[in-house]
Design a protein around this motif. Structure first.
Motif, PDB file in Angstrom:
ATOM      1  N   UNK A  26       0.834  -1.211   0.000  1.00  0.00           N
ATOM      2  CA  UNK A  26       0.000   0.000   0.000  1.00  0.00           C
ATOM      3  C   UNK A  26       0.869   1.260   0.000  1.00  0.00           C
ATOM      4  N   UNK A  27       1.902   1.234   0.810  1.00  0.00           N
ATOM      5  CA  UNK A  27       2.783   2.411   0.891  1.00  0.00           C
ATOM      6  C   UNK A  27       3.412   2.707  -0.473  1.00  0.00           C
ATOM      7  N   UNK A  29       2.281   1.816  -3.499  1.00  0.00           N
ATOM      8  CA  UNK A  29       1.318   2.211  -4.533  1.00  0.00           C
ATOM      9  C   UNK A  29       0.762   3.627  -4.278  1.00  0.00           C
ATOM     10  N   UNK A  30       0.768   4.037  -3.000  1.00  0.00           N
ATOM     11  CA  UNK A  30       0.413   5.432  -2.698  1.00  0.00           C
ATOM     12  C   UNK A  30       1.291   6.404  -3.476  1.00  0.00           C
ATOM     13  N   UNK A  31       2.500   5.999  -3.755  1.00  0.00           N
ATOM     14  CA  UNK A  31       3.409   6.896  -4.452  1.00  0.00           C
ATOM     15  C   UNK A  31       3.785   6.361  -5.838  1.00  0.00           C
ATOM     16  N   UNK A  55      -5.329  -4.100   0.852  1.00  0.00           N
ATOM     17  CA  UNK A  55      -6.517  -3.731   0.063  1.00  0.00           C
ATOM     18  C   UNK A  55      -6.279  -2.508  -0.814  1.00  0.00           C
ATOM     19  N   UNK A  56      -6.605  -2.678  -2.067  1.00  0.00           N
ATOM     20  CA  UNK A  56      -6.409  -1.603  -3.035  1.00  0.00           C
ATOM     21  C   UNK A  56      -5.063  -1.689  -3.728  1.00  0.00           C
ATOM     22  N   UNK A  57      -4.133  -2.432  -3.110  1.00  0.00           N
ATOM     23  CA  UNK A  57      -2.815  -2.584  -3.714  1.00  0.00           C
ATOM     24  C   UNK A  57      -2.465  -4.063  -3.865  1.00  0.00           C
ATOM     25  N   UNK A 155       7.463   3.542   2.949  1.00  0.00           N
ATOM     26  CA  UNK A 155       6.670   4.742   2.669  1.00  0.00           C
ATOM     27  C   UNK A 155       7.563   5.946   2.381  1.00  0.00           C
TER      28      UNK A 155
END
Lengths: 249, 249
Positions: A26-27, A29-31, A55-57, A155
Motif C-alpha cells: 500500500x505504501x 502504490x500510494x506513491x 486492500x487496493x494494492x 513509505x
C-alpha cells in the motif's frame, strides 16, 4: 499489469509478518511504485495476511517477483541501495532517502535498472545483504528514538521517489473559486468602506483620519482578495448600513 | 518533559482509533516532535489502546494537550496548517509537506507559534476545521491510489519537519508593526463579526447561513492579520453598530 513508468524495484528481504508485506504494498502504490520483489518470506507465499492488509494494492502482491536468494532478486539490476538504520562502518556512499531517490531517478533516466533493499522487521539487513549494495540509504531519525517499521521505511523511500520523479508537485496559490480581484475592484471596496465609515464617524479625531484611512487601505491591498471575497465584504458593509437604516428610519 | 526545541504542535482532530493516536505519537517522536494536541477523541481520554501502541513514545500521550474544541486547541497559534487529501475549493495556499515545514521552520525561528491539523481517520477535516487554517498541506500521492492513513500522514509531515529544522532559513514575513494576531484573537474577531452580522440579518437565507459563516471565517484566517489590523477591524464593526444605535435610538 505493472505501470510502464520506469521505476526502482523495492525488494523486501526475508520479511516476517504478512501484514507488513501488505502495508508495504500500500505504501508503495500510494506513491506510484508497483514493482515489488520478495526474497524468502518467513511464512511462505502467497500469504493471506499480506493480501488482507493490502486492500487496493493487492495487484502488487500478485505480480511480486519471488526469489529464494537476494542474489537472484537483484540479478538484473545495475545499482542497488540498501536501507539500514545504523551506519555499518562500510565504505559505501550513505545517502538520505531524498538524495538516494534523486540519484535513482537519474540512473533510471539513463537506462539503468535499480533496486532498493529493505531488511526483515526485527534485525534489518545482514552485512552479507548490504555487501551486495552499491550505496546505503539512511533515514535521518531522532537519535533518541529510531523505531521506523518496515512499511514506514518503504513509505518514506516511495514518497521520495515520487518527489524525485517529479510527477506530482501541486503547489499553487491559485484561487480555487473565481479570480483574484483586480486593483480597481480593491479600490472600489476601499472607497466603499471609507465612505460609509466616514458617515458613521469612524475617522476620528480629524488629525488621525488620514492615517486611519491609509491603514485600512493597506489592509485591503495586503489581503490578496478574490472577487468573491470582495463581494462578501461589500455585502458586510451594505448590510450594516441597511440595518441602521431599517431600524433608524 | 517536552523538549526545549521550538517546534510545531501536531493536532489530532477528533481521532477515532486509539491505535492510530499511539502510532501517530511514535511517528512524531521518530522525527523529534513531542508536542501533541488532541481535540475531542472519539473514545475519550486517556485511551488504553493508544498507550499500548505508543511504546517508546508514551510520554507524548501523557503530555498531550486535550481540548473539546479545535478553537481552544490552536488558540495560542498564529499560523495553522490543515492537512487535507482533496483540494477544497478554498482560496488558501496549498503546500507540499516539504514547503509547509520549511515555511513553519522559518515562522518558528521568527517567534511564531504554529500548528498542523490532522483530521479523523475516515472523513478527514471538516470544512469548518479547515476554515481555521491559514494554509493547506497536501501530500502528493498517486491519484489512482491515495490511501494514506493518519499515522502515515503524521509521519511524512514529521519527517519533513526534521529535514526543514536542519536547514532553517531566517526569512519569515515579519510584520512591520507589532505582532501577528494569534488564532484566539482571530477567533474573537470572527465571532464579533458573526454576532453583529447575525443581528443585522446578514446570514440570509437560513440554509445558506452556514456556508456564509465559513466563507467569512476563511477570509479572516487567510488574511494574516496583525494585532493592529484586528483592532482596526473590531473598530470598524463597533463603529457601524454605534452609528446604528445613535441614529436608531
Amino acid at each position: 499489469m505493472p505501470s510502464d513508468q520506469p521505476q526502482p524495484a523495492l525488494v523486501l528481504v526475508r520479511p516476517q509478518m504478512g501484514e507488513n508485506i501488505g502495508a508495504a504494498a500500500r505504501a508503495m502504490w500510494n506513491f506510484g511504485l508497483d514493482r515489488m520483489r520478495i526474497v524468502a518470506p518467513r511464512d511462505g507465499w502467497p500469504n493471506p495476511a499480506a493480501v488482507a492488509m493490502s486492500s487496493g494494492a493487492g495487484r502488487l502482491l500478485d505480480e511480486a517477483r519471488l526469489s529464494d536468494k537476494l542474489a537472484d532478486a537483484v540479478g538484473d539490476c545495475s545499482y542497488v541501495y540498501a536501507t539500514t538504520a545504523r551506519g555499518r562502518g562500510l565504505t559505501k556512499p550513505v545517502l538520505s532517502p531524498e538524495r538516494a531517490m534523486a540519484d535513482a531517478a537519474a540512473r533510471i533516466a539513463a537506462g539503468e535498472k535499480v533496486a532498493v533493499l529493505f531488511g526483515p522487521e526485527r534485525a534489518g539487513l545482514e552485512n552479507e545483504d548490504v555487501a551486495r549494495a552499491n550505496a546505503i540509504i539512511s533515514v535521518p531519525v531522532n537519535p533518541e528514538f529510531a523505531s521506523l517499521n518496515l512499511a514506514q521505511c518503504v513509505l518514506l523511500v516511495s514518497y521520495e521517489w515520487m518527489r524525485a520523479a517529479g510527477e506530482v508537485v501541486h503547489e499553487a496559490d491559485v484561487p480555487a473559486k473565481g479570480d483574484w480581484a483586480s486593483a480597481i475592484e480593491i479600490e472600489k471596496l476601499a472607497t466603499h468602506y471609507e465612505d460609509r465609515l466616514g458617515e458613521a464617524g469612524f475617522f476620528y479625531p480629524p488629525e488621525k483620519a488620514e492615517g486611519m484611512k491609509i491603514n485600512l487601505r493597506n489592509l485591503w491591498s495586503r489581503m490578496r482578495l478574490t472577487r468573491a471575497d470582495v463581494q462578501m465584504l461589500h455585502g458586510v458593509m451594505r448590510q450594516m448600513v441597511r440595518w441602521k437604516e431599517r431600524d433608524g428610519s
